[in-house]
Each structure stands twice: as C-alpha cells, then as structure tokens.
Design a protein around this motif. Structure first.
Motif, PDB file in Angstrom:
ATOM      1  N   ILE A  41      46.687  27.729  41.540  1.00  9.16           N
ATOM      2  CA  ILE A  41      46.153  28.508  40.531  1.00  9.16           C
ATOM      3  C   ILE A  41      45.666  27.592  39.104  1.00  9.16           C
ATOM      4  O   ILE A  41      44.510  28.071  38.677  1.00  9.16           O
ATOM      5  N   ASN A  42      46.351  26.434  39.003  1.00  9.80           N
ATOM      6  CA  ASN A  42      45.725  25.560  38.129  1.00  9.80           C
ATOM      7  C   ASN A  42      44.417  25.090  38.525  1.00  9.80           C
ATOM      8  O   ASN A  42      43.385  24.995  37.551  1.00  9.80           O
ATOM      9  N   ASP A  43      44.107  24.886  39.652  1.00  4.18           N
ATOM     10  CA  ASP A  43      42.910  24.520  40.303  1.00  4.18           C
ATOM     11  C   ASP A  43      41.713  25.422  40.104  1.00  4.18           C
ATOM     12  O   ASP A  43      40.626  25.249  39.623  1.00  4.18           O
ATOM     13  N   VAL A  44      42.071  26.672  40.391  1.00  2.97           N
ATOM     14  CA  VAL A  44      41.182  27.809  40.028  1.00  2.97           C
ATOM     15  C   VAL A  44      40.866  27.935  38.690  1.00  2.97           C
ATOM     16  O   VAL A  44      39.794  28.143  38.318  1.00  2.97           O
ATOM     17  N   VAL A 103      37.163  27.659  37.205  1.00  3.41           N
ATOM     18  CA  VAL A 103      36.296  28.720  36.418  1.00  3.41           C
ATOM     19  C   VAL A 103      35.865  28.149  35.344  1.00  3.41           C
ATOM     20  O   VAL A 103      34.769  28.683  34.713  1.00  3.41           O
ATOM     21  N   LYS A 104      36.617  27.585  34.613  1.00  2.00           N
ATOM     22  CA  LYS A 104      36.233  26.923  33.045  1.00  2.00           C
ATOM     23  C   LYS A 104      34.955  26.011  33.322  1.00  2.00           C
ATOM     24  O   LYS A 104      34.093  26.303  32.474  1.00  2.00           O
ATOM     25  N   LYS A 105      34.930  25.233  34.381  1.00  2.00           N
ATOM     26  CA  LYS A 105      33.774  24.267  34.617  1.00  2.00           C
ATOM     27  C   LYS A 105      32.684  25.110  34.995  1.00  2.00           C
ATOM     28  O   LYS A 105      31.458  24.879  34.409  1.00  2.00           O
ATOM     29  N   LEU A 106      32.722  26.304  35.587  1.00  2.00           N
ATOM     30  CA  LEU A 106      31.708  27.005  36.015  1.00  2.00           C
ATOM     31  C   LEU A 106      31.018  27.822  34.821  1.00  2.00           C
ATOM     32  O   LEU A 106      29.981  28.021  34.633  1.00  2.00           O
ATOM     33  N   MET A 107      31.986  28.210  33.767  1.00  2.00           N
ATOM     34  CA  MET A 107      31.688  28.787  32.652  1.00  2.00           C
ATOM     35  C   MET A 107      30.974  27.829  31.586  1.00  2.00           C
ATOM     36  O   MET A 107      29.947  28.420  30.956  1.00  2.00           O
ATOM     37  N   MET A 108      31.394  26.638  31.966  1.00  2.00           N
ATOM     38  CA  MET A 108      30.417  25.754  30.784  1.00  2.00           C
ATOM     39  C   MET A 108      29.209  25.288  31.399  1.00  2.00           C
ATOM     40  O   MET A 108      28.211  24.744  30.663  1.00  2.00           O
ATOM     41  N   SER A 109      28.864  25.349  32.767  1.00  2.00           N
ATOM     42  CA  SER A 109      27.743  24.854  33.362  1.00  2.00           C
ATOM     43  C   SER A 109      26.904  26.133  34.088  1.00  2.00           C
ATOM     44  O   SER A 109      27.651  26.731  34.848  1.00  2.00           O
ATOM     45  N   ALA A 110      25.925  26.587  33.545  1.00  2.00           N
ATOM     46  CA  ALA A 110      25.133  27.826  34.006  1.00  2.00           C
ATOM     47  C   ALA A 110      24.464  27.270  35.398  1.00  2.00           C
ATOM     48  O   ALA A 110      24.540  28.218  36.310  1.00  2.00           O
TER      49      ALA A 110
END
Length: 346
Positions: free
Chosen positions: A57-60, A64-71
């Motif tokens: 869950i922590n990895d997900v 997801v946060k990395k995805l949101m920060m990088s388009a």
C-alpha cells in the motif's frame, strides 16, 4: 422375551449415561487443550502477509504521487501497469507461500463438533487438533469412544427394528383373530412373534425403509437450512451431503458452514440416520457372509451331483479332492453344524 427386551432397554440406558459422561469429558479436554492454540492460529491466519500488504500500500501511494508530479510518466502506460502489477504480485506471492491454512476457532460448539466427528469417525477436516497433547488425547479418547458409540447405535437400531417388527406381527395376528374369529393363545402368539422377528427379510425391509424415510427427511431439512443460510445447495448436493453423514464418509469438501445450527437443527436427525445405516450395513454383511452361502449350500445339497450347477457350487462352498480351501470356505456348514477346519500336512 420380556426379560430380554427389558435387558436391552437397560443396556441402552447404560450406554446413554456412559456415552454422555465420556463425551462431556472429551469436549472439556478438547476445549481446554485446543482453544488457545486455535485462537492463536486463527490470529496468525487473519494477520497473514500484513507487513507485505502495508508495504505494498505504501509503494502504491508513493508511486501514485510520483506519477502525479511527473506528467511524462503518465504517458508511459506500460511502465505504470508493470509497476502496479509487480506491487500486487508481492501480496499474491505472500499468500501463495503462506503455509498455515485456515482453521476454525475451537470454542464450545466447535469442541462438541470435533468430539462428535472423531467419535463417529466422520472427520469433516474443518476442525482438528493442533497441539501435541490434543493429538495424543484424540488417539486415546477414540480408542474407547469409537467402539462404545458404534455398539450403542447398532444396539439402538436393532432395538428399533425389533420394535417395529414386533408391533407389525402383533397387529397382523390381532387382525387375523378379528377377521377369522379364531382364538390364538398367548403361547402361540409368542411363538409367531419370535418366528417373525427371526426372519432376515423383514429386518432388511424395516432397515431400508426407515433409512430411506430418514434420508428424505434429512435431505429436505438440509436443503431448507441451506436456503436460510444463503448457501443455496441443490437437491443433489443435499442428498450427497446427507449420505456422506450417514455413511461416515467425510470427504472434507462438504462441511457444515454454521456449527451451532448443524448441532441443533441437523445432527439429531443425522444421528438417527447413522444408526439405521449402521444396522443396514450389519444386515447386508450378515446376508453376504452367511445367508447367501447357506442358500447356495441348500441348492447344492438338493442339486444332482453330476450337474454343472453342483460342480460350480462345490467349488464355491465345499472342499474338493485337490483343493483344501474353497472361495467361501469359512461358511461350509450344513445347518447348525460347525464348519470343519482342514490343515494341510506336508
């Protein structure tokens, strides 16, 4: 005959008292030995892979946060799916490699169920001893419990069948007295009753007929209970479930979902079926081992010695010149004569 019937009743009462005391002792010991171990085992099972799940869950969340920060990462669909799949596979691998199976907590009702299944040799497999002391206790407990219970339900079924046959012949004789208007003395009636009770075929009729009736009742009851519980078993599944209980088969895939409901709503009828099924097996074994060979022997005696039928029966039943052991050698007796034992001397 009355004395014998009274002795049979007393024996059944003694059985019931002894079994009740011994069964209660078994339930107490199993609960004492297995309760804490089953709770611990259940806790381990419920918390299995907890750390791996939390890590996943922590990895997900991190990913997801990395995805949101990088388009740019959002455009690479294959990489996103592969990463998420790898995270979920960690949890799946943990569950696959987890070597502790699900186990029911041995509370009071499950202790009764476990004691019953090991005593009757049914053995569903959903509840079983976990501790070393529990397994040792199971061995020594069943050494006495199994023969005791088998003797009880065979005697109970035998008493029931004799009661049915006794009442049937009494009703038949009374009907004959009324229709034919003839007097039958007490001695003659007793002889007729005894003669009727000794017949093998009426026992088979009563046993099979009663077994089919209780089978139908138990099947309908189980089907109704399954509908109430929401499991929606089919009629065929209900028939199979009841037969496995009667025959003490216990394959392990067809187990009660609710122990309390099973003990209170199904077990009493099931036990009656087990008694009747045991008596049916007893009658059929006696028929195969004794009645059929005796009838074959009667045919052999009445048949011509030169006939082919007689030679086949001789091979099955009696000793021939060059053969000291027939297929049915244990039952080579005429009437009440004991079978002779032949020993080969070199």
């Amino acid at each position: 005959m009355e004395v014998s019937h009274k002795n049979s009743q007393i024996r059944l009462y003694v059985y019931i008292i002894i079994i009740a005391i011994y069964f209660s002792f078994g339930v107490y010991c199993i609960y004492t030995l297995e309760h804490e171990a089953s709770v611990e085992r259940r806790t381990i099972y419920d918390n299995r892979c907890k750390d791996v799940k939390a890590e996943s869950i922590n990895d997900v969340n991190t990913y997801v946060k990395k995805l949101m920060m990088s388009a740019n990462n959002l455009n690479n669909t294959d990489t996103v799916l592969e990463t998420i799949t790898n995270i979920f596979e960690k949890v799946d691998d943990c569950h696959r490699n987890f070597n502790i199976s699900n186990v029911k907590e041995i509370d009071f009702w499950n202790a009764i169920s476990l004691t019953y299944t090991i005593t009757t040799t049914l053995g569903y497999g959903d509840i079983y001893p976990l501790t070393t002391y529990g397994k040792i206790f199971e061995i020594f407990f069943t050494l006495i419990a199994i023969p005791l219970v088998i003797a009880f339900y065979v005697d109970l079924a035998e008493a029931y069948i004799h009661l049915v046959i006794d009442n049937f012949y009494k009703a038949k004789i009374n009907l004959q007295k009324k229709l034919l208007k003839r007097k039958i003395g007490d001695v003659a009636m007793a002889k007729k009753l005894e003669k009727g009770k000794e017949k093998q075929m009426p026992k088979v009729y009563v046993s099979v007929g009663s077994l089919l009736i209780i089978w139908a009742i138990c099947t309908c009851n189980h089907y109704y209970q399954s509908q109430l519980a929401g499991s929606n078993d089919s009629i065929v599944s209900s028939i199979n479930y009841v037969y496995e209980n009667f025959g003490l088969i216990g394959l392990g895939y067809n187990v009660p979902t609710d122990t309390f409901l099973y003990l209170t709503r199904e077990l009493p009828l099931m036990f009656i079926g087990i008694c009747l099924y045991g008596q049916y097996i007893n009658i059929m074994v006696n028929t195969i081992r004794n009645v059929i060979p005796r009838e074959l022997n009667n045919i052999r005696v009445n048949a011509s010695k030169d006939s082919k039928k007689c030679s086949i029966l001789n091979w099955l039943i009696v000793e021939e010149e060059d053969k000291h052991m027939g297929v049915l050698a244990d039952y080579r007796s005429d009437g009440n004569k004991k079978p002779e034992i032949h020993i080969l001397v070199a």
